[in-house]
Design an enzyme around this catalytic site. Structure first.
Site, mmCIF file in Angstrom:
data_model
loop_
_atom_site.group_PDB
_atom_site.id
_atom_site.type_symbol
_atom_site.label_atom_id
_atom_site.label_comp_id
_atom_site.label_asym_id
_atom_site.label_seq_id
_atom_site.Cartn_x
_atom_site.Cartn_y
_atom_site.Cartn_z
ATOM 1 N N TYR A 103 0.496 7.469 5.365
ATOM 2 C CA TYR A 103 1.638 6.792 4.735
ATOM 3 C C TYR A 103 2.765 7.784 4.460
ATOM 4 C CZ TYR A 103 4.303 4.076 1.318
ATOM 5 O OH TYR A 103 5.306 3.418 0.630
ATOM 6 N N GLY A 116 9.448 -8.197 7.296
ATOM 7 C CA GLY A 116 8.495 -8.277 6.197
ATOM 8 C C GLY A 116 9.056 -9.021 4.992
ATOM 9 N N ILE A 168 9.010 -7.096 -1.969
ATOM 10 C CA ILE A 168 10.391 -6.611 -2.022
ATOM 11 C C ILE A 168 11.218 -7.238 -0.909
ATOM 12 C CG2 ILE A 168 11.861 -4.555 -1.865
ATOM 13 C CD1 ILE A 168 9.451 -2.939 -2.952
ATOM 14 N N GLY A 169 10.623 -7.398 0.259
ATOM 15 C CA GLY A 169 11.340 -8.007 1.375
ATOM 16 C C GLY A 169 11.771 -9.424 1.068
ATOM 17 N N SER A 197 10.238 6.014 1.146
ATOM 18 C CA SER A 197 9.589 6.190 -0.155
ATOM 19 C C SER A 197 9.709 7.646 -0.578
ATOM 20 C CB SER A 197 8.112 5.799 -0.057
ATOM 21 O OG SER A 197 7.391 6.221 -1.201
ATOM 22 N N ASN A 208 8.483 -12.156 3.961
ATOM 23 C CA ASN A 208 7.718 -13.277 3.436
ATOM 24 C C ASN A 208 7.120 -12.998 2.065
ATOM 25 O OD1 ASN A 208 6.117 -11.362 4.825
ATOM 26 N ND2 ASN A 208 4.428 -12.809 5.038
#
Length: 410
Positions: free
Chosen positions: A287, A127, A132-133, A256, A129
């Site tokens: 989530y 991830g 945070i990644g 998280s 792109n």
């Protein structure tokens, strides 16, 4: 009357079938007849390292196949065993209380990396792109690391890499793209095969990709999307890449603080609870549960890979960081926009991931949860051993069910 005699006269004596070796960095490891490798003594659980110069008259060379060879120039003796092994010293056990906090919530990823040269290091960032990644990958590249951008959207990833190259053209050779779609284990397998065909060692495996606030949907594999993308595919990917990691490697799992609000328990955790049907689905709880899975998985992985000397950490990047995570629902986009002035920047949000991956003071530690570049206690439920092993077993079964009973070995 004679007493019972111990199996050996020294606790340091190896069990039958085990031999002692040292790698090129001087770290002692142990191998048995089944080629099982341990980075701690099979009997004592202690780690050792060879130090200092070779004994007088000995030289380290490479043979024709590139393997390290030790030669006694006086006698002509040759051996693949480091002659310093007999004098290997024990590596002191590190206590987390000895680690002092150097950074905080205001620290950026580039500040964590200040003065570090990561040339020759290789990282995988899922991830990477956007959000945070991307800042995680960019920060590593700027300090010399070769980074594999592992994403579903090729065009978006190419644009992300182009923006890094725009900063400095020579950085392009350090940015690699391999397609990865976490919504299907077939794509995960193809990604892992492609990566293993290109590299033989991985320094940093950063499991950053995830989804948030999705309306109910299922993946190609028939599972609830949030659960598969955020946990199960990462579980499979990590185990598939096991051959690329060793005692020089670190695995970083992004979770998280939301994991504290999961409704999973030892009693109710099963396949349907982890991957619920539409009638029992709530995006926020999906989530929260996925983020608890991240913590449970990281801690269990740390225990399973501890003997290999691999550090595994799990971290919280920051609350409601302005990224594309909230893109799936207008209400959350509005909330994220309202709190934007009070939350971390993307560079600050990437700092804890970068700290877990590169901080030298964490060498020898594993299985810790981090927030604001320092370890803290995760939720009580995430610390239950039975929860960790139960999730692993369920995940293992679900992967093998998807793979049509091929019995993938974890």
């Amino acid at each position: 009357m004679p007493g019972f005699l111990p199996d050996s006269d020294s606790e340091d004596e190896l069990p039958p079938g085990w031999i002692e070796k040292a790698d090129e960095n001087g770290k002692v490891f142990y191998v048995n007849q089944n080629q099982e490798v341990k980075w701690t003594h099979p009997r004592t659980g202690k780690a050792k390292r060879v130090r200092g110069d070779l004994p007088f008259g000995w030289e380290k060379r490479n043979n024709e196949s590139g393997k390290i060879l030790y030669v006694n120039t006086t006698t002509g003796q040759e051996t693949f065993t480091d002659p310093r092994l007999a004098f290997a010293s024990e590596i002191p056990t590190k206590n987390i209380s000895d680690v002092r906090q150097r950074f905080d919530s205001g620290t950026t990823a580039l500040q964590v990396l200040h003065g570090l040269d990561l040339s020759g290091k290789v990282a995988v960032v899922t991830g990477s792109n956007v959000g945070i990644g991307f800042e995680t990958a960019r920060s590593l590249v700027l300090h010399g690391c070769t980074v594999y951008f592992c994403c579903r959207n090729k065009k978006s990833t190419e644009d992300a890499i182009a923006s890094i190259v725009k900063e400095k053209s020579s950085l392009g050779k350090q940015c690699k793209f391999i397609h990865l779609d976490l919504s299907t284990l077939k794509s995960v397998k193809e990604f892992c095969d492609n990566l293993k065909s290109e590299i033989s060692h991985l320094n940093f495996l950063i499991l950053n990709a995830g989804v948030f606030a999705l309306p109910f949907s299922t993946t190609q594999d028939g599972l609830e999307t949030t659960f598969q993308i955020s946990h199960l595919s990462n579980f499979y990917l990590t185990n598939e890449l096991s051959s690329l990691v060793d005692n020089r490697s670190r695995v970083i799992v992004l979770s998280s603080e939301s994991h504290r609000f999961s409704n999973l328990s030892l009693e109710n955790m099963d396949e349907q609870k982890l991957s619920p049907p539409a009638s029992k689905y709530w995006s926020m709880m999906a989530y929260n549960n996925a983020k608890l899975c991240n913590v449970l998985f990281a801690i269990e992985l740390a225990k399973r890979w501890k003997d290999r000397g691999i550090s595994v950490f799990v971290c919280h990047p920051g609350n409601m960081v302005s990224s594309q995570l909230s893109r799936n629902y207008w209400f959350y986009r509005l909330m994220f926009a309202l709190v934007r002035p009070f939350t971390k920047s993307l560079q600050q949000a990437a700092s804890t991931t970068i700290f877990c991956a590169t901080a030298t003071e964490l060498t020898g530690l594993t299985g810790l949860y981090f927030n604001n570049c320092f370890f803290c206690e995760p939720s009580k439920v995430s610390q239950i051993d039975e929860m960790q092993t139960k999730l692993w077993s369920i995940s293992e079964k679900m992967v093998n069910d998807i793979l049509n009973g091929t019995n993938f070995v974890f």
